[in-house]
Design an enzyme around this catalytic site. Sequence first.
Site, PDB file in Angstrom:
ATOM      1  N   CYS A 175      27.871  45.762  47.481  1.00 31.36           N
ATOM      2  CA  CYS A 175      29.075  45.232  46.839  1.00 31.36           C
ATOM      3  C   CYS A 175      29.040  45.528  45.344  1.00 31.36           C
ATOM      4  O   CYS A 175      27.975  45.645  44.747  1.00 31.36           O
ATOM      5  CB  CYS A 175      29.174  43.718  47.057  1.00 31.36           C
ATOM      6  SG  CYS A 175      29.214  43.240  48.794  1.00 31.36           S
ATOM      7  N   THR A 176      30.208  45.636  44.763  1.00 33.69           N
ATOM      8  CA  THR A 176      30.298  45.817  43.315  1.00 33.69           C
ATOM      9  C   THR A 176      30.139  44.448  42.671  1.00 33.69           C
ATOM     10  O   THR A 176      31.096  43.675  42.577  1.00 33.69           O
ATOM     11  CB  THR A 176      31.646  46.444  42.923  1.00 33.69           C
ATOM     12  OG1 THR A 176      31.816  47.657  43.648  1.00 33.69           O
ATOM     13  CG2 THR A 176      31.697  46.732  41.437  1.00 33.69           C
TER      14      THR A 176
END
Length: 708
Positions: free
Chosen positions: A571-572
């Site tokens: 995930c960012t």
Amino acid sequence: MSGERKGSILQFATFQSSVDEGFWHGLCSLKLNKLKTDESPISITGFYTLCSNPHVSSHLNLLAESLPTEPSDESPTAATHGNRNKCSVPGTLYNTNTYEGYQSLDKKSLLKAEGKKIWDDIRSGKVEEDSSVLLRFLIISFADLKRFHFDYSVAFPALALDPPATLVDLKPASEWFTAEEAESVSVCCNEWRKSSLTADVPFFLVCISSNSQATVRPLKDFKACQHEDFKILFAFYDPYHGPNNPGWPLRNYLAFIYARWNITKVPFLCYRENRGFADMGSSLVGEAIIEPSQAWQDETHVPQVIGWEVNSKKKVSRHIDLSTSMDPTRMVISAADLNLKLMRWRQLPSLNLNMLSSTKCLLLGAGTLGCQVARMLMAWGVRKITLVDNGKVAMSNPLRQSLYTFDDSVKGDKKAIAAAESLRKIFPAVEAEGIVMAIPMPGHPVPSKDERGVLDDCTRLCELIESHDAVFLLTDTRESRWLPTLLCANANKLTVTAALGFDSFMVMRHGSGPLSATDESKTEPVGSLSADVEKMSLSHNDSKPRLGCYFCNDVVAPVDSTTNRTLDQQCTVTRPGLAPIASALAVELFVGILHHPLRTSAEAEFGNSLDSGSGEQPLGILPHQIRGALSQFSQMILVGHSSNSCTACCPTVVAEYRKRGLDFVLQAINHPTYLEDLTGLTELMKSANTFELDWDDATDNDDDFVEI
């Protein structure tokens, strides 16, 4: 008529209305949401002020705020008090459901009913408490909500004196008063207009003592002024500008003065201003003689009422077509453009709104950055936006990605499609398109059975970049930016990259393409903006180094960064405030490039540069890279020039792409070391590994050290 003629009939300058478009828009909303089929009269408020220009008369203005928020309201909530430029005047609106109903209204009876309200207010003494009721008005209308056509008539009910009043004298106030009186009257009238308690009271008394000192008093003080032996003038805010006639408000004022106090010889002051201050030169003083019939003594008698406003063709009814401006989409366009147009008045006269609205922007990535960039572009007036993304809206997305809702995540909508639809809901005039497509990436080998699909994606991406003027690289992996960077360098497109870390960001513009457009394999730029960019690039001084792209500082080719990653790496993970900051800077950088004469070939500028020439650019400096750290609340401007070994934009790579096309792209995707071999990075790394340094181990001489 001439003021020199004595004993002539007193004639009044007609009052005129000015109905703002916002009034009709508000009426449409009120009818649709509140009134529906109800044709009951509505209490509304008009606004007028005295004449403040010697060449222009004031009007009774009907604005959006003239209407009540609820049809049952006794008066609009927006009615203001104490505003010297907006005297509130009560009015009544009759809006019919059909045009036939509008035509069949009994105008004479409606006018008489409004006149009776004025007469009752005179008889009851209400005028002395609220003199604005002497200016009651009436409007009847039919609103065609389908076509945005409006038919209406306006009346300013006036009690007709029978026989008419006689004008004994009329001259400028500066000639009627002594110099001392004129000065004193000006001072006290200015004070009356400054006070929030009296600024919007249109009728008042000017009392002048025997020593030439003037005071301004409300109408209810008339008896007291009589007892003090003042010379009394009945003053009013005159909307008319001409020198030979008093304005329409004097009509009912004279009727009130006679009916209330039985005065037959009335000295009056038509009070006017110039630039917000009393102007005795344009103000008029006159004397009228009133001798009404005996019927006025009868309390049951109601004088004859006149007052329908006529247009230039002597017609009472008026027709207005607002279909071009009242359509909600057109209205929202006007509202959205208003701030940008206001910016051009003083701050940015060179702001090119047509260029902004016609620029086609391609956003690669519709995540946290893509959503923010799209909204910022719309705020700047960009009207053509295409979003490319292959992902679906996840449950965690709506909180950080501003174009998505909970419903989008429940349905699992594709981001690109949902984002485009959201943009159109926010601003219906935007030409937003969502394209679901994966971007082929080096380091992600393609099985032979999937090659055709990947090549189709490459072709489609190339076509998208060619058909747009500006490209934003907003994806969340390095390798997904490689092919777009190559294609933008080949097409010489305006390219902006934004990338996020946990608490840091980088925003940069790519330099112009490395190769001349005269190469036969180079596709011609699409659109006028792309053509301008190409022209600027070719005319730029070749002796100066190009600005680099996102990959120019790398010494390795992009590889697979998505395999074998933990959840936090998949995930960012960034601080929530980071994306809006980076997105705003990316769009501001884009707007700056558009307005720079050299476009993508513009040199990097710094905030402290003395020779950057940025003083000539209305939007300020045009940097190459902006890097920020939220942990330090800091930001710095850097510059990086193009590298001859760049795996995305160097002449060798671009030339090879032009020569081999998609075969080159496929080889770069399937063979991780191919780009490094092609650009010489492989040899560079071998040389670096064999390079030996002769370290000096001596540490006893303090002179060998330099304090930094």
